[in-house]
Write an enzyme that holds these catalytic residues in place. Structure first.
Site, PDB file in Angstrom:
ATOM      1  N   ASN A   7       0.873  -1.169   0.000  1.00 38.67           N
ATOM      2  CA  ASN A   7       0.000   0.000   0.000  1.00 38.67           C
ATOM      3  C   ASN A   7       0.915   1.226   0.000  1.00 38.67           C
ATOM      4  OD1 ASN A   7      -1.437   2.314   0.874  1.00 38.67           O
ATOM      5  ND2 ASN A   7      -3.051   1.037   1.733  1.00 38.67           N
ATOM      6  N   GLU A  34      -3.911   2.068  -2.897  1.00 38.79           N
ATOM      7  CA  GLU A  34      -3.962   3.508  -2.592  1.00 38.79           C
ATOM      8  C   GLU A  34      -3.057   4.309  -3.523  1.00 38.79           C
ATOM      9  OE1 GLU A  34      -4.153   3.963   2.068  1.00 38.79           O
ATOM     10  OE2 GLU A  34      -5.328   5.480   1.024  1.00 38.79           O
ATOM     11  N   ASN A 149      -7.262  -4.243   5.498  1.00 39.13           N
ATOM     12  CA  ASN A 149      -7.783  -3.425   6.598  1.00 39.13           C
ATOM     13  C   ASN A 149      -8.460  -4.300   7.651  1.00 39.13           C
ATOM     14  OD1 ASN A 149      -7.215  -0.551   6.573  1.00 39.13           O
ATOM     15  ND2 ASN A 149      -8.258  -0.477   4.601  1.00 39.13           N
ATOM     16  N   ASP A 247       2.833   4.537   5.141  1.00 38.56           N
ATOM     17  CA  ASP A 247       2.620   3.981   6.482  1.00 38.56           C
ATOM     18  C   ASP A 247       2.558   2.447   6.453  1.00 38.56           C
ATOM     19  OD1 ASP A 247       0.255   4.394   5.099  1.00 38.56           O
ATOM     20  OD2 ASP A 247      -0.776   5.435   6.726  1.00 38.56           O
TER      21      ASP A 247
END
Length: 258
Positions: A7, A34, A149, A247
């Site tokens: 991601n 993303e 997620n 992140d």
DNA sequence: ATGTCAGGTCATACCTGA
């Protein structure tokens, strides 16, 4: 072959890191999530100069997924998760790479829960379960890789008691993940590393990476035809410490030749 | 409650999403 998921949290900001990581890690296939870029602004030329063919599905501002293949073009199968033609989020793309069917997914975050965003996450999970079942029925070698997620278990989060009300850790999310495994999918990271904490994401807040307060939410699920070929799995966690890092860290499985 | 990124805009200061 090495298959990775990463991601990038915005491919424009992450392009230098992505190029460096591709060059150092040389995975055969990569799922990106993303992208955060309009479809026609995707940096296709830079990816190809790095030696990768690519298919992608972009979207302005949010979401966006891509599949990269080293020295080849992924053969696209679909660019949406079946089951809701009204869902316009770019969260799923699927293609063949080197004899493996690769499903690249970016599951909705779902916070705050409860609420409409959590409802969307659960509907998306229902569609994923249905599609995953249909993929298993083909008996093909398949990997479903991406940012789920979902924190699968208490081992996969630094402080589980703080996450009980979070959409990533709610029972509904964990149960859906457990049902995927029950269908017959193998969690590549956990199969190779059954014990202990493994993190793939560290929040930007409060130096979570420096203090190793992470989550395991990026997963690679292998179909029964592929799981016996699993020889390794890991997280390139040092990438999370690079300048201007995402992140998330790249997460990968290594597969023996089929 | 705290606080950090990234992308976007009735833009150079806030908004959303995460």
């Amino acid at each position: 072959m090495k298959i990775a998921t990463y991601n990038v949290n915005g491919i424009t900001s992450r392009l230098p890191s992505l190029m460096r990581w591709l060059n150092e890690s040389k995975p055969e296939a990569v799922c990106l999530q993303e992208l955060k870029i309009p479809h026609d602004k995707f940096p296709e030329a830079a990816i190809r100069e790095a030696g990768y063919g690519v298919i992608w599905h972009g979207q302005k501002s949010f979401n966006g997924v891509a599949i990269l293949a080293r020295g080849a073009d992924p053969v696209e199968v679909r660019r949406a998760l079946p089951g809701d033609s009204d869902d316009l989020h770019s969260r799923y793309i699927e293609g063949n790479v080197g004899g493996v069917l690769v499903g690249c997914l970016y599951l909705p975050n779902g916070n705050p829960a409860p609420g409409p965003k959590f409802d969307y996450k659960l509907r998306w999970l229902e569609r994923l379960e249905k599609h995953a079942e249909s993929l298993l029925a083909t008996n093909a070698p398949v990997v479903l890789a991406g940012d789920y997620n979902i924190i699968p278990t208490e081992e996969d989060v630094f402080a589980p008691e703080r996450w009980v009300d979070d959409a990533l850790f709610r029972p509904e999310s964990r149960d859906a993940y457990a049902r995927l495994l029950k269908q017959g999918w193998t969690d590549g990271l956990r199969r190779m590393h059954p014990e202990g904490h493994i993190y793939t994401f560290w929040d930007y807040f409060r130096d979570h990476y420096g203090r190793d307060r992470g989550l395991r939410i990026d997963h690679l699920l292998l179909s029964p035809a592929l799981a016996p070929r699993l020889t390794g799995a890991g997280v390139d966690r040092e990438v999370r410490g690079w300048e201007k890092a995402s992140d998330h860290a790249p997460t990968w499985v290594e597969l023996a030749d089929g």
